[in-house]
Structures are given as structure tokens and as C-alpha cells.
Design an enzyme around this catalytic site. Structure first.
Site, PDB file in Angstrom:
ATOM      1  N   ASP A  71       0.826  -1.218   0.000  1.00  0.00           N
ATOM      2  CA  ASP A  71       0.000   0.000   0.000  1.00  0.00           C
ATOM      3  C   ASP A  71       0.860   1.268   0.000  1.00  0.00           C
ATOM      4  O   ASP A  71       0.429   2.307  -0.508  1.00  0.00           O
ATOM      5  CB  ASP A  71      -0.957   0.013   1.192  1.00  0.00           C
ATOM      6  CG  ASP A  71      -2.213  -0.811   0.913  1.00  0.00           C
ATOM      7  OD1 ASP A  71      -2.660  -0.813  -0.254  1.00  0.00           O
ATOM      8  OD2 ASP A  71      -2.732  -1.457   1.831  1.00  0.00           O
ATOM      9  N   ILE A 147      -9.282 -10.047  15.639  1.00  0.00           N
ATOM     10  CA  ILE A 147      -8.609  -9.849  16.925  1.00  0.00           C
ATOM     11  C   ILE A 147      -7.367  -8.986  16.720  1.00  0.00           C
ATOM     12  O   ILE A 147      -7.078  -8.070  17.475  1.00  0.00           O
ATOM     13  CB  ILE A 147      -8.192 -11.219  17.523  1.00  0.00           C
ATOM     14  CG1 ILE A 147      -9.427 -12.021  17.904  1.00  0.00           C
ATOM     15  CG2 ILE A 147      -7.272 -11.029  18.719  1.00  0.00           C
ATOM     16  CD1 ILE A 147      -9.126 -13.433  18.370  1.00  0.00           C
ATOM     17  N   GLU A 148      -6.645  -9.280  15.633  1.00  0.00           N
ATOM     18  CA  GLU A 148      -5.328  -8.686  15.432  1.00  0.00           C
ATOM     19  C   GLU A 148      -5.303  -7.161  15.389  1.00  0.00           C
ATOM     20  O   GLU A 148      -4.380  -6.537  15.864  1.00  0.00           O
ATOM     21  CB  GLU A 148      -4.701  -9.205  14.121  1.00  0.00           C
ATOM     22  CG  GLU A 148      -4.098 -10.576  14.206  1.00  0.00           C
ATOM     23  CD  GLU A 148      -5.132 -11.665  13.948  1.00  0.00           C
ATOM     24  OE1 GLU A 148      -6.329 -11.335  13.842  1.00  0.00           O
ATOM     25  OE2 GLU A 148      -4.726 -12.835  13.875  1.00  0.00           O
ATOM     26  N   PRO A 189     -24.339  -6.446   5.378  1.00  0.00           N
ATOM     27  CA  PRO A 189     -22.960  -6.586   5.858  1.00  0.00           C
ATOM     28  C   PRO A 189     -22.372  -5.244   6.305  1.00  0.00           C
ATOM     29  O   PRO A 189     -21.644  -5.182   7.303  1.00  0.00           O
ATOM     30  CB  PRO A 189     -22.211  -7.139   4.630  1.00  0.00           C
ATOM     31  CG  PRO A 189     -23.255  -7.756   3.778  1.00  0.00           C
ATOM     32  CD  PRO A 189     -24.514  -6.981   4.015  1.00  0.00           C
ATOM     33  N   THR A 190     -22.708  -4.170   5.601  1.00  0.00           N
ATOM     34  CA  THR A 190     -22.211  -2.847   5.980  1.00  0.00           C
ATOM     35  C   THR A 190     -22.763  -2.443   7.343  1.00  0.00           C
ATOM     36  O   THR A 190     -22.024  -1.956   8.206  1.00  0.00           O
ATOM     37  CB  THR A 190     -22.615  -1.812   4.912  1.00  0.00           C
ATOM     38  OG1 THR A 190     -22.001  -2.189   3.687  1.00  0.00           O
ATOM     39  CG2 THR A 190     -22.193  -0.411   5.288  1.00  0.00           C
ATOM     40  N   CYS A 376      16.704  -6.794 -11.477  1.00  0.00           N
ATOM     41  CA  CYS A 376      17.305  -7.486 -10.332  1.00  0.00           C
ATOM     42  C   CYS A 376      17.621  -8.942 -10.695  1.00  0.00           C
ATOM     43  O   CYS A 376      18.550  -9.189 -11.447  1.00  0.00           O
ATOM     44  CB  CYS A 376      16.426  -7.351  -9.095  1.00  0.00           C
ATOM     45  SG  CYS A 376      17.377  -7.484  -7.592  1.00  0.00           S
ATOM     46  N   HIS A 502      15.665  -1.886  -8.460  1.00  0.00           N
ATOM     47  CA  HIS A 502      14.225  -1.998  -8.735  1.00  0.00           C
ATOM     48  C   HIS A 502      13.677  -0.615  -9.108  1.00  0.00           C
ATOM     49  O   HIS A 502      13.038   0.035  -8.275  1.00  0.00           O
ATOM     50  CB  HIS A 502      13.490  -2.518  -7.500  1.00  0.00           C
ATOM     51  CG  HIS A 502      13.683  -3.970  -7.257  1.00  0.00           C
ATOM     52  ND1 HIS A 502      12.965  -4.933  -7.922  1.00  0.00           N
ATOM     53  CD2 HIS A 502      14.525  -4.633  -6.439  1.00  0.00           C
ATOM     54  CE1 HIS A 502      13.346  -6.135  -7.505  1.00  0.00           C
ATOM     55  NE2 HIS A 502      14.294  -5.979  -6.610  1.00  0.00           N
ATOM     56  N   GLU A 504      11.180   0.193 -10.691  1.00  0.00           N
ATOM     57  CA  GLU A 504       9.710   0.271 -10.704  1.00  0.00           C
ATOM     58  C   GLU A 504       9.141   1.000  -9.488  1.00  0.00           C
ATOM     59  O   GLU A 504       8.058   1.571  -9.553  1.00  0.00           O
ATOM     60  CB  GLU A 504       9.092  -1.133 -10.812  1.00  0.00           C
ATOM     61  CG  GLU A 504       9.271  -2.056  -9.611  1.00  0.00           C
ATOM     62  CD  GLU A 504      10.532  -2.899  -9.668  1.00  0.00           C
ATOM     63  OE1 GLU A 504      11.504  -2.467 -10.320  1.00  0.00           O
ATOM     64  OE2 GLU A 504      10.557  -3.975  -9.036  1.00  0.00           O
TER      65      GLU A 504
HETATM   66  N1  GLN Z   1      17.549 -13.356  -5.450  1.00  0.00           N
HETATM   67  C1  GLN Z   1      18.412 -12.370  -5.991  1.00  0.00           C
HETATM   68  C2  GLN Z   1      19.331 -11.773  -4.926  1.00  0.00           C
HETATM   69  O1  GLN Z   1      19.095 -11.915  -3.757  1.00  0.00           O
HETATM   70  C3  GLN Z   1      17.608 -11.279  -6.694  1.00  0.00           C
HETATM   71  C4  GLN Z   1      16.724 -10.513  -5.772  1.00  0.00           C
HETATM   72  C5  GLN Z   1      15.665  -9.717  -6.490  1.00  0.00           C
HETATM   73  O2  GLN Z   1      15.368  -9.943  -7.656  1.00  0.00           O
HETATM   74  N2  GLN Z   1      15.073  -8.770  -5.802  1.00  0.00           N
HETATM   75  O3  GLN Z   1      20.301 -11.135  -5.252  1.00  0.00           O
END
Ligand code: GLN
Length: 531
Positions: A71, A147-148, A189-190, A376, A502, A504
């Protein structure tokens, strides 16, 4: 006085509370307010780092290297903010902190209890972030009645006591299911879930009703009457084609004006037009492109949430609708779909399963000269592929997969090896990279100094950089302080890029990530030349 909006959920999970909360945050931001968002996760895990993506979806990594709930990705994308680890509060982290203080004797002999010690710790996490923000939106994970999540709900209730009713409001997101045989939307339900919330002492100010159909006037009246909220505070949230249409849908029902009034805040600006112009543009995209995501977590689409969003954003920037082909690389028939796609993306991942399939997908991308983006693990597989098939290192592998391989082209750093068994060996969070000028990466970024988020343990082994360069796979970006290869590109291929990071995580709807934008552009080019 600080202002808070708490978002709770009722009836079932997966109602898209994160998107509702982020959309409300976006609306307040478009009113010129400085908004921060916090996610509370009621699980005992200290963070999401150890959680299985099949169950829980993607682990979202922040600049400061925290492994958080997905999120936070919505918060970053909708609001354009950079969250940090503190924006995600888990039961595990709260108890850990309280127990550590207890061990240090800081409670002076008191009996340590959920109320007030745990709830105080939760509230202090919220309050630690409120400075410089006009409004803090806190989303409480889980469903009312679990509960959590009780300590979080209790902390949310107390916040209104602490700060006064004009400074804290509550939004409850529920499900209004459509019953086919009766051809009816059901409000029961609401009603039950709002009652559950009242038992805990929280009176919702708004009820956001998720449903597959529009709520007729009678339904809104009924919910307003039974849940005792004003009729205009019953907000319809029916399924929409794009999550980026949610803010407008909520705005049209006056949610932000009402929220501002309840909190006694005045809008500073009205920036809605620019956002609406953007969402309108996304509905009229002229081109089409198909991209294969060759991974293994394909059964739960949430596992690749940021990645798929980054591709969608890159589509917006290229005036193209991006169709994604999720490919299970372990499926022997996947080659056909790979061939039919305009580009191939191999995402990140952990463990040895699926590696050989990913490598086969990369061989295909290389031979067919299809645009390729490796993220990665995807970049690591591209290195293994080139080592085996271009440099003649038969059996080359990552030591994550084959610890005894003769050619460890992907390996763990020596300093990491020493602490491997103690955990915490990952390279996490933002790291810089320096790009070689004139390369695909440098062209895409339009600069040579960049910063991206990381989450991995293994690296391209520097010992093989020269050999692979000669074979055609060139390192075009490095992390200078440790001379670690960050980006690879294939010579003689129109667009083949692998990144250790990464990227993204940093893509935004109105500001597509440059690398994804360039990748989609290359895919469009490949498509038009194939036609
Ligand atoms: N498993 C690989 C590493 O630990 C790549 C990790 C990933 O793609 N985030 O380096």
C-alpha cells in the site's frame, strides 16, 4: 493542531482500502494540503521482508531501505511522496519496541499492557510523523472484527480523545455485495460492520461502499439511516477501469469538501484540472503494445504491483495501452506467448525455481532481438545467459542457485558472506549508480548519476566483467564506492538492458520512470517494424 483521517475496513479484505485512502489523500493534496500517509499492518512480522509474495503481494522498498506493505506503493504513486520505513507500522515492530524497553527497565516496574503501553507506542509512531503535514491519513489493515487489529483501532479511537473531535475523522470502507438471484445490492454486511466499529467506540464519519454496481439513491438512504451518517457521507466506490479514476469518482460525491469541513481546514488551492486532464488522456491512448512478464509469481498479480504500474505509466507517456502477458516460465508452452509479445521483461525474484525458464526467455529475447528489460534477478539471469551462451562458460550460474558452480558469475560479496547466517545481508534501499555516457541507460535517464532502490543479496561478480564484455554484455552502470556492476547492456541488440536495482518503485503515473518509458518506446518500435 494536527489533523488525522483514519481508514478502516469492514466485511472482507482486499477492498482496496489503500487505493481509497491514497485517492482521498490525492484529493486533499489537490486542495493544496501537505498530506502524509501511514499504513498499519496487524501481523506479527516485524516488517514485510520475510513475507511470501504469493500470499501478501509485493514487498515495497523505500529509499531508506525498509521492506514495507505494498500500500505504501499506492501512497507514493498517488501522492508523489517518498515514504520511509516509519510510514509502515506493524504489530511486530510495535511489540518489539515495547518489549525491548521493558527489558531495559524503562517501565519502572509497571505491568506492561496492551492499553496503555502498546496503544501509546502506536500513537507515538503516528505522532512522530505529523510535523510539517496538514493532514495524516492512517490506514488500518485487516477487517474490523479481527482480533489482530484491535490495538490499532483502540489507538485510533484514543487519538480523537487526545486531539479533539474536530481534528480526527474516520472513514470506513465496506462491501455492498450484489446478489444476482435477487438482482439487489445488499446493505446488511455494511450495517453489521459499522456496528462492530461502534462497539470499539469509533463512529465513522464516512462510509465508502465498494460494489460492482452503482448504488441507487434508496441504497444510500438506507445505509445513511441504519449507520447514522449523513446521506452525503455515504460514498459510492464501484469498480472502475483504472485506479487513477478513483479520486475523481470520490471527488464528485463531495468527499474532500466534507472532510475539510469536518476537520476545519480551508483548501489552499484547487489543482484538479491538471490531474483530470491527465486521467482523460489515459483514456484515449492511441497505440497498443504487448509485453511479456516472464516470472514465477504470476498467480497473484499483486506480487508485481509496482512493476505493472510502472509499465502502465510508461504506456501513458508513450500514448500506448500496455497489455501484459504474465508468463509462467515453468510452463513448457510459454515460448509461443513470448514470441508473440513485443518485448520481454524478466522481473525480480528469490530462490532457484524458475531460473532456467527465465534464462530461456532471455535467450529468446537476445536471438529474436526483442526489447528486453531485466530487473534485479532478471539482470542476474541475463548475465548467466551471456556467460553460458556468449562466453562459453558452460554451467555458469548464481551461487544462490548453485553454490558449487565452477563459474559463479553472480555471487555474494565477501563481506556479506561473513554475516550471511546472521540475516540482514541484503543490499536494501537507495544506492547511486554512475552510467557510461551514450549508453541506452544514459540516454533513457538523460543523465549519468542516478539513484535507485535495491533489494538483493547477490551481485554480478566483478571477476567476470571483462570476459563478458568481450563476449558482448557490457557493464554500463556501476556503484562507484564499491565498483559493483549495476547495469548491463547487450552490444548489437536494439534494446537489451538489465538493472540490479528496482526502478519500478519510483515510477509515478504522471511521471513515468525513464527506463520503463524507454523500454516501452523500444517495444512500440519493434511492433511497428514487425507489422
Ligand atoms: N535473489 C536475488 C538476490 O538476492 C535477486 C533478488 C531480487 O530480484 N530482488 O540477489
Amino acid at each position: 493542531m494536527p489533523k488525522y483521517i483514519f481508514i478502516t475496513g469492514g466485511v472482507v479484505s482486499s477492498l482496496g482500502k489503500g487505493i481509497s485512502g491514497a485517492s482521498l489523500g490525492k484529493l486533499l493534496q489537490l486542495n493544496g494540503l501537505n498530506v502524509n500517509m501511514i499504513k498499519c499492518d496487524p501481523y506479527i512480522n516485524v516488517d514485510a521482508g520475510t513475507m511470501n509474495p504469493f500470499q501478501h503481494g509485493e514487498v515495497f522498498v523505500t529509499d531508506d531501505g525498509a521492506e514495507t506493505d505494498l500500500d505504501l506503493g499506492y501512497y507514493e504513486r498517488f501522492l508523489g511522496i517518498n515514504a520511509c520505513g516509519a510510514n509502515n507500522v506493524t504489530t511486530g515492530s510495535v511489540y518489539k519496541a515495547v518489549i525491548e524497553r521493558e527489558r531495559r527497565g524503562e517501565f519502572l516496574g509497571a505491568t506492561v499492557q496492551v492499553i496503555p503501553h502498546i496503544t501509546n507506542e502506536i500513537k507515538s509512531r503516528f505522532r512522530a510523523l505529523e510535523k510539517n503535514h496538514d493532514v495524516t491519513i492512517v490506514e488500518i489493515g485487516g477487517t474490523v472484527g479481527d482480533i489482530e487489529s484491535l490495538p490499532f483501532l483502540e489507538a485510533a479511537r484514543q487519538m480523537r480523545q487526545d486531539l479533539g473531535p474536530g481534528n480526527v475523522i474516520y472513514v470506513h470502507v465496506t462491501l455492498v455485495p450484489y446478489i444476482e438471484s435477487a438482482d439487489e445490492l445488499k446493505t446488511k454486511p455494511t450495517q453489521h460492520s459499522v456496528n462492530k466499529l461502534r462497539e470499539i467506540g469509533i463512529d465513522p464519519n464516512f462510509i465508502i461502499c465498494r460494489s460492482s454496481k452503482a448504488l441507487e439513491a434508496g441504497i444510500k438512504d438506507k445505509i445513511a439511516l441504519f449507520c447514522s451518517v449523513p446521506r452525503e457521507a455515504v460514498i459510492e466506490a464501484k469498480d472502475l477501469d483504472s485506479i487513477y479514476d478513483v479520486p475523481e469518482a470520490l471527488h464528485n460525491q463531495g468527499i474532500s469538501e466534507q472532510a475539510l469541513m469536518l476537520l476545519g481546514i480551508r483548501a489552499k488551492r484547487h489543482d484538479f484540472e491538471k490531474w483530470y486532464a491527465f486521467t482523460r488522456r489515459t483514456k484515449a491512448l492511441q497505440k497498443n503494445v504487448t509485453i511479456a512478464i516472464a516470472g514465477k509469481y504470476i498467480k497473484l498479480k499483486d506480487s508485481y504491483k509496482s512493476l505493472t504500474e510502472a509499465l502502465v505509466h510508461a504506456g501513458f507517456a508513450n500514448d500506448a495501452k500496455v497489455r501484459l502477458n504474465y508468463i509462467d516460465v515453468e510452463d513448457p508452452d510459454c515460448e509461443k506467448t513470448l514470441r508473440e509479445s513485443d518485448g520481454i521483461l524478466v522481473p525480480g525474484g528469490f530462490g532457484s525455481r524458475g531460473i532456467e525458464g527465465k534464462i530461456r526467455a532471455i535467450t529468446l529475447a537476445r536471438e529474436l532481438k526483442k526489447p528486453f528489460l531485466g530487473i534485479c534477478l532478471g539482470m542476474q539471469c541475463a548475465v548467466i545467459e551471456a556467460a553460458r551462451n556468449l562466453a562459453g562458460l558452460a554451467g555458469a550460474n548464481s551461487t544462490e542457485v548453485a553454490p558449487k558452480t565452477k563459474y559463479p558469475v553472480i555471487d555474494i560479496l565477501r563481506e556479506q558472506k561473513k554475516v550471511r547466517d546472521k540475516g540482514g545481508t541484503m543490499r536494501l534501499g537507495a544506492y547511486t549508480a554512475t552510467l557510461a555516457p551514450g549508453t541506452l541507460a544514459a540516454k533513457a535517464y538523460g543523465k549519468t548519476e542516478i539513484s535507485e532502490r535495491h533489494r538483493h543479496r547477490y551481485e554480478f561478480n566483478s571477476k567476470y566483467v571483462k570476459l563478458l564484455d568481450k563476449a558482448g554484455l557490457r557493464v554500463t552502470g556501476i556503484y562507484k564506492p564499491k565498483k559493483l556492476p549495476e547495469i548491463v547492456e547487450l552490444r548489437g541488440h536494439p534494446w537489451f538492458v538489465g538493472v540490479q536495482s528496482h526502478p519500478e518503485f519510483k515510477s509515478r503515473p504522471e511521471q513515468a520512470h525513464p527506463l520503463f518509458k524507454a523500454f516501452v518506446e523500444a517495444c512500440l518500435k519493434a511492433r511497428s517494424s514487425a507489422a
